[in-house]
Write an enzyme that holds these catalytic residues in place. Structure first.
Site, PDB file in Angstrom:
ATOM      1  N   TYR A 174       2.435  -1.588  -2.358  1.00 30.24           N
ATOM      2  CA  TYR A 174       3.462  -1.422  -1.336  1.00 30.24           C
ATOM      3  C   TYR A 174       4.825  -1.765  -1.919  1.00 30.24           C
ATOM      4  CZ  TYR A 174      -0.738  -1.757   1.582  1.00 30.24           C
ATOM      5  OH  TYR A 174      -1.989  -1.605   2.111  1.00 30.24           O
ATOM      6  N   HIS A 188      -8.441  -2.627  -3.827  1.00 28.65           N
ATOM      7  CA  HIS A 188      -7.679  -1.719  -2.974  1.00 28.65           C
ATOM      8  C   HIS A 188      -8.089  -0.259  -3.157  1.00 28.65           C
ATOM      9  CE1 HIS A 188      -3.288  -0.745  -1.540  1.00 28.65           C
ATOM     10  NE2 HIS A 188      -4.197  -0.345  -0.677  1.00 28.65           N
TER      11      HIS A 188
END
Length: 177
Positions: free
Chosen positions: A56, A119
Site C-alpha cells: 500500500y 499477502h
C-alpha cells in the site's frame, strides 16, 4: 465498540477495523495530517485493529501509520503483510520475508507486529507458501518479531488448501460480499 477474538490468536479486536491502504495514497492523494487525525479518531472511537501492507503506497501507508501511532502503539493491534510489493511484484522467499519484516518494523516504528500475513497467496505456488513462507514466518514468531501469522487472498479454495497443509493463526479473505 464491539470486540471479538481474532482467529486463533486470542487477541480481542474491534469488529470494525482500519484498513490503512488510503494512507498510502492507494485511492487518491491523502494529506498526511488528515491521515494522522483519522487514525487518532479511530483509536478514540475504540477501533483497535489496523491492517496495512508494504504494497500500500509502496511503504508509504506503513510509514504514515507508524508515525500516527507514535505514543499510542499500545492501543493498537497492528497487522501488516509480506510477499506482495507492487502490482505484479511477489516474493515469498525466506530472505525477502526476513528483509520485509525489518523494513516494516522500521516504517511502523515498533519492535513487534501483532499479526504478520502472507499477502495475496494465490499469485504464487502453494508449495512456496507452505514450504518456505510460513516456516520463515514461524521463525520470526519464535524470534519475537511477530506475535501471530496468517495468510490473505481472494480465492477461498487456495486459502483452504494452504491452511489444511500448514497451520496458520488467521485467514483473511477479501472476497466480495
Amino acid at each position: 465498540m464491539e470486540y471479538s477474538n481474532l482467529g486463533r490468536t486470542g487477541l480481542r479486536v474491534s469488529k470494525l477495523g482500519f484498513g490503512a491502504a488510503p494512507l498510502g495514497n492507494e485511492f487518491g492523494t491523502m494529506d498526511t495530517a488528515e491521515g494522522a487525525r483519522t487514525v487518532h479518531c479511530a483509536l478514540d472511537l475504540g477501533i483497535n485493529f489496523f491492517d496495512v501492507a508494504p504494497y500500500y503506497g509502496r511503504g508509504l501507508a506503513e510509514e504514515r501509520l507508524g508515525q500516527a501511532l507514535v505514543g499510542r502503539r499500545h492501543e493498537a493491534v497492528l497487522a501488516t503483510k509480506c510477499g506482495r510489493y507492487d502490482i505484479d511484484a511477489f516474493d515469498f522467499s525466506a530472505d525477502r520475508i526476513r528483509r520485509s519484516v525489518e523494513e516494516s518494523l522500521r516504517r511502523l516504528r515498533t519492535d513487534y507486529i501483532d499479526l504478520y500475513q502472507a499477502h495475496d497467496v494465490e499469485f504464487v505456488s502453494e508449495r512456496k507458501i507452505i514450504e518456505e513462507a510460513i516456516p520463515t514466518m514461524r521463525e520470526l514468531q519464535r524470534e519475537g518479531k511477530v506475535r501471530f501469522i496468517g495468510i490473505t487472498g481472494l480465492q477461498l479454495k487456495v486459502l483452504g488448501r494452504i491452511a489444511e497443509a500448514v497451520p496458520v493463526d488467521t485467514i483473511l479473505s477479501y472476497a466480495r460480499y
